[in-house]
Design a protein around this motif. Structure first.
Motif, PDB file in Angstrom:
ATOM      1  N   LEU A  45      63.739   6.664   6.795  1.00  0.00           N
ATOM      2  CA  LEU A  45      64.265   7.905   6.246  1.00  0.00           C
ATOM      3  C   LEU A  45      63.205   8.666   5.468  1.00  0.00           C
ATOM      4  O   LEU A  45      63.186   9.899   5.479  1.00  0.00           O
ATOM      5  N   SER A  46      62.322   7.926   4.782  1.00  0.00           N
ATOM      6  CA  SER A  46      61.216   8.550   4.059  1.00  0.00           C
ATOM      7  C   SER A  46      60.100   7.530   3.874  1.00  0.00           C
ATOM      8  O   SER A  46      60.338   6.328   3.897  1.00  0.00           O
ATOM      9  N   ASP A  88      51.694   5.807  -0.081  1.00  0.00           N
ATOM     10  CA  ASP A  88      51.612   5.804  -1.536  1.00  0.00           C
ATOM     11  C   ASP A  88      52.921   6.232  -2.195  1.00  0.00           C
ATOM     12  O   ASP A  88      52.949   6.576  -3.372  1.00  0.00           O
ATOM     13  N   VAL A  89      54.012   6.220  -1.431  1.00  0.00           N
ATOM     14  CA  VAL A  89      55.359   6.443  -1.962  1.00  0.00           C
ATOM     15  C   VAL A  89      56.272   5.356  -1.381  1.00  0.00           C
ATOM     16  O   VAL A  89      55.963   4.794  -0.331  1.00  0.00           O
ATOM     17  N   PRO A  90      57.383   5.052  -2.034  1.00  0.00           N
ATOM     18  CA  PRO A  90      58.290   4.038  -1.481  1.00  0.00           C
ATOM     19  C   PRO A  90      58.795   4.435  -0.100  1.00  0.00           C
ATOM     20  O   PRO A  90      58.917   5.616   0.225  1.00  0.00           O
ATOM     21  N   VAL A  91      59.077   3.425   0.710  1.00  0.00           N
ATOM     22  CA  VAL A  91      59.665   3.628   2.039  1.00  0.00           C
ATOM     23  C   VAL A  91      61.164   3.358   1.928  1.00  0.00           C
ATOM     24  O   VAL A  91      61.568   2.331   1.390  1.00  0.00           O
ATOM     25  N   HIS A  92      61.951   4.280   2.443  1.00  0.00           N
ATOM     26  CA  HIS A  92      63.401   4.102   2.487  1.00  0.00           C
ATOM     27  C   HIS A  92      63.785   4.045   3.958  1.00  0.00           C
ATOM     28  O   HIS A  92      63.413   4.925   4.732  1.00  0.00           O
ATOM     29  N   LEU A 143      52.971   2.566  13.278  1.00  0.00           N
ATOM     30  CA  LEU A 143      53.180   3.294  12.040  1.00  0.00           C
ATOM     31  C   LEU A 143      54.392   4.191  12.221  1.00  0.00           C
ATOM     32  O   LEU A 143      54.401   5.075  13.081  1.00  0.00           O
ATOM     33  N   LEU A 144      55.426   3.954  11.427  1.00  0.00           N
ATOM     34  CA  LEU A 144      56.641   4.748  11.495  1.00  0.00           C
ATOM     35  C   LEU A 144      56.687   5.693  10.303  1.00  0.00           C
ATOM     36  O   LEU A 144      56.423   5.281   9.165  1.00  0.00           O
ATOM     37  N   GLU A 145      57.010   6.946  10.576  1.00  0.00           N
ATOM     38  CA  GLU A 145      57.173   7.944   9.533  1.00  0.00           C
ATOM     39  C   GLU A 145      58.613   8.407   9.532  1.00  0.00           C
ATOM     40  O   GLU A 145      59.404   8.013  10.386  1.00  0.00           O
ATOM     41  N   ALA A 146      58.967   9.246   8.572  1.00  0.00           N
ATOM     42  CA  ALA A 146      60.350   9.716   8.429  1.00  0.00           C
ATOM     43  C   ALA A 146      60.891  10.208   9.763  1.00  0.00           C
ATOM     44  O   ALA A 146      60.248  11.013  10.447  1.00  0.00           O
ATOM     45  N   GLY A 147      62.037   9.677  10.156  1.00  0.00           N
ATOM     46  CA  GLY A 147      62.676  10.054  11.408  1.00  0.00           C
ATOM     47  C   GLY A 147      62.355   9.136  12.570  1.00  0.00           C
ATOM     48  O   GLY A 147      63.053   9.143  13.582  1.00  0.00           O
ATOM     49  N   ASP A 177      70.447  -1.080   3.753  1.00  0.00           N
ATOM     50  CA  ASP A 177      69.638   0.007   3.229  1.00  0.00           C
ATOM     51  C   ASP A 177      68.436  -0.702   2.598  1.00  0.00           C
ATOM     52  O   ASP A 177      68.608  -1.581   1.748  1.00  0.00           O
ATOM     53  N   VAL A 178      67.230  -0.362   3.029  1.00  0.00           N
ATOM     54  CA  VAL A 178      66.041  -1.110   2.608  1.00  0.00           C
ATOM     55  C   VAL A 178      65.053  -0.187   1.911  1.00  0.00           C
ATOM     56  O   VAL A 178      64.825   0.946   2.348  1.00  0.00           O
TER      57      VAL A 178
END
Length: 192
Positions: free
Chosen positions: A138-139, A174-178, A152-156, A111-112
């Motif tokens: 995931l986000s 501008d938000v953490p990447v999960h 560029l990878l986005e959620a999903g 989990d990163v």
């Protein structure tokens, strides 16, 4: 065991001997790239470096009440509780949590979290190592550089690539990447 001096390891990894010493004593956390370079030079898995083969940890559930699953010696059962994961925060703004109860020679399942500005290496430096990587975001927004290609990878969104391809992963928002990440065949140590 590899008959390397601290200075020789530092030379091969491309860092200062003092940084290797600080990492060894816990006074500094390496970047993802430096961590992989050290593991490669020592012919061990990243998991071996991070957790020193010690898989025994007490159950840290809040309150400690309720049913308890017996994970056997060293916590090696099938269930990895979220509150009891092995984790490391790297100085490059990346946090890894192992999603298995024990080290696995074949797979690193993690989990990163990439903090805002977090990256696997500097913009000028790409990482490469043995294995094949699979990941799903995931986000957040994760920028993935594979040699000269930018993705560029986005959620999903998910990705897979040979880890021997020079690569860099970085938070592109501008938000953490999960993300959930899996590296197969990473462990370069000889099998008996």
């Amino acid at each position: 065991m590899r008959h390397l001096t601290l200075r020789e390891l530092a030379r091969r990894v491309g860092v200062s001997p003092s940084l290797i010493s600080q990492i060894e004593t816990g006074r500094s956390q390496p970047s993802v790239g430096t961590l992989y370079a050290i593991a490669t030079e020592l012919e061990v898995s990243v998991d071996d470096l991070l957790f020193d083969g010690d898989d025994s940890r007490p159950d840290r559930r809040p309150g400690g009440s309720g049913p308890r699953e017996d994970n056997g010696p060293g916590g090696g059962g099938p269930v990895q509780r979220s509150h009891n994961r092995r984790a490391i925060a790297l100085d490059s703004g990346v946090r890894w949590e192992r999603l298995t109860t024990q080290h696995d020679d074949e797979v690193e399942f993690m989990d990163v979290l990439y903090d805002v500005g977090g990256a696997s290496s500097t913009a000028e430096s790409l990482t490469r190592h043995a294995g094949r990587e699979y990941g799903i975001v995931l986000s957040g927004r994760l920028g993935v550089t594979l040699l000269f290609e930018e993705h560029l990878l986005e959620a999903g969104d998910s990705i897979s690539f040979a880890s021997t391809t020079p690569h860099r992963l970085a938070n592109a928002g501008d938000v953490p990447v999960h993300a959930i990440w899996c590296v197969v065949g990473r462990d370069p140590s000889p099998k008996s």
